[in-house]
Write a protein that holds these residues in place. Sequence first.
Motif, PDB file in Angstrom:
ATOM      1  N   LYS A  23      -0.320 -12.643   1.596  1.00  0.00           N
ATOM      2  CA  LYS A  23       0.193 -11.510   2.374  1.00  0.00           C
ATOM      3  C   LYS A  23      -0.817 -10.378   2.485  1.00  0.00           C
ATOM      4  CE  LYS A  23       4.505 -12.672   3.371  1.00  0.00           C
ATOM      5  NZ  LYS A  23       5.060 -12.646   4.732  1.00  0.00           N
ATOM      6  N   THR A  24      -1.640 -10.192   1.476  1.00  0.00           N
ATOM      7  CA  THR A  24      -2.523  -9.025   1.465  1.00  0.00           C
ATOM      8  C   THR A  24      -4.002  -9.360   1.565  1.00  0.00           C
ATOM      9  OG1 THR A  24      -2.563  -9.042  -0.964  1.00  0.00           O
ATOM     10  CG2 THR A  24      -0.891  -7.653   0.107  1.00  0.00           C
ATOM     11  N   ASP A  58       6.026  -8.764   1.314  1.00  0.00           N
ATOM     12  CA  ASP A  58       5.951  -7.986   2.555  1.00  0.00           C
ATOM     13  C   ASP A  58       5.835  -6.492   2.271  1.00  0.00           C
ATOM     14  OD1 ASP A  58       6.038 -10.120   4.324  1.00  0.00           O
ATOM     15  OD2 ASP A  58       8.229 -10.129   4.420  1.00  0.00           O
ATOM     16  N   ALA A  61       2.288  -5.691   1.513  1.00  0.00           N
ATOM     17  CA  ALA A  61       1.447  -5.819   2.702  1.00  0.00           C
ATOM     18  C   ALA A  61       1.632  -4.630   3.643  1.00  0.00           C
ATOM     19  CB  ALA A  61       1.763  -7.124   3.426  1.00  0.00           C
ATOM     20  N   VAL A  62       2.870  -4.231   3.876  1.00  0.00           N
ATOM     21  CA  VAL A  62       3.144  -3.118   4.780  1.00  0.00           C
ATOM     22  C   VAL A  62       2.578  -1.814   4.222  1.00  0.00           C
ATOM     23  CG1 VAL A  62       4.978  -1.667   5.731  1.00  0.00           C
ATOM     24  CG2 VAL A  62       5.150  -4.150   5.892  1.00  0.00           C
ATOM     25  N   TYR A  65      -1.346  -1.899   4.583  1.00  0.00           N
ATOM     26  CA  TYR A  65      -2.004  -1.945   5.896  1.00  0.00           C
ATOM     27  C   TYR A  65      -1.180  -1.306   7.009  1.00  0.00           C
ATOM     28  CZ  TYR A  65      -4.638  -5.455   3.295  1.00  0.00           C
ATOM     29  OH  TYR A  65      -5.388  -6.113   2.346  1.00  0.00           O
ATOM     30  N   THR A  69      -1.808  -1.428  12.281  1.00  0.00           N
ATOM     31  CA  THR A  69      -0.939  -2.334  13.031  1.00  0.00           C
ATOM     32  C   THR A  69      -1.156  -2.208  14.535  1.00  0.00           C
ATOM     33  OG1 THR A  69       0.738  -2.124  11.292  1.00  0.00           O
ATOM     34  CG2 THR A  69       1.444  -3.055  13.396  1.00  0.00           C
ATOM     35  N   ALA A 175       1.448  -8.002   8.650  1.00  0.00           N
ATOM     36  CA  ALA A 175       2.353  -7.430   7.648  1.00  0.00           C
ATOM     37  C   ALA A 175       3.668  -6.998   8.278  1.00  0.00           C
ATOM     38  CB  ALA A 175       1.679  -6.248   6.950  1.00  0.00           C
ATOM     39  N   ARG A 218      -5.292  -7.592  -2.033  1.00  0.00           N
ATOM     40  CA  ARG A 218      -5.731  -6.297  -1.478  1.00  0.00           C
ATOM     41  C   ARG A 218      -7.181  -6.012  -1.837  1.00  0.00           C
ATOM     42  NH1 ARG A 218      -7.108  -2.652   0.999  1.00  0.00           N
ATOM     43  NH2 ARG A 218      -6.062  -0.711   1.554  1.00  0.00           N
TER      44      ARG A 218
END
Length: 246
Positions: A23-24, A58, A61-62, A65, A69, A175, A218
């Motif tokens: 995810k990251t 998630d 990730a959100v 980042y 987007t 993300a 990350r």
Amino acid sequence: MPDLSTFAWVLLAFAAFVVGISKTGLPGGNTIAVAIFAAILPAKESTGTLLLLLLVADVFAVVSYRRHTNWPALLRLAPAVIVGLALGVAFLAVADDAWVKRFIGVILIAVIAITLFRRRVQSQVADAGPHRIAAVTYGTLGGFTTMVANAAGPVMSMYFLASRFSVKEFLGTAAWFYALVNLTKLPFSIGLGLVTAPGVLLDLVLIPAVVVGALLGRRLADRMKQQVFERLVIALTIIGAVYLLL
């Protein structure tokens, strides 16, 4: 709590770690987690159990980042993804475990084909007209695969790569895409009986592995060059797809 062997727990912990790091930092690797969960748990139950771990990842990730987007790209995908999700819900309502496993195989054959023809798709996405066609195709397939098997990663990775996003823009757009889609899937998964009490207990044990993977991912993304990132995404997509087919 599910009655599993020590080896099964080790595999599930590794899969949870892969969920976090994919995810990251390393999109495409999540297919390996899908394969492990489907191999250890009943196929349909595995999708609901894995979904909860994906939602945890998630969040990381959100948060990591959110400023990178590409919202226009997400808006183009939205109608087709909704159609794909609806088709996936209808399929799961009538399919048994055996059919779900067969469809996972079919889905991944399609993913391999998409990967092999990436260069052709990449040239199409660059144009305004075909771009909409690619969004409809990838969006529908992505919505269906994520609802049926949490396996949209390889499909959407190819679309985001073809859109020529930078590393951070790729990860930021992905993300929000997965966070919104997974939240949308949650009530349907509960209604279909895919999210179970034993599955939730199992997830509580595995969450620390997700967190470790997300934090490591990350750090990797901060140090990764664009060319290396793209090659890893493609390689992990192919490896994950082949592994699940076997």
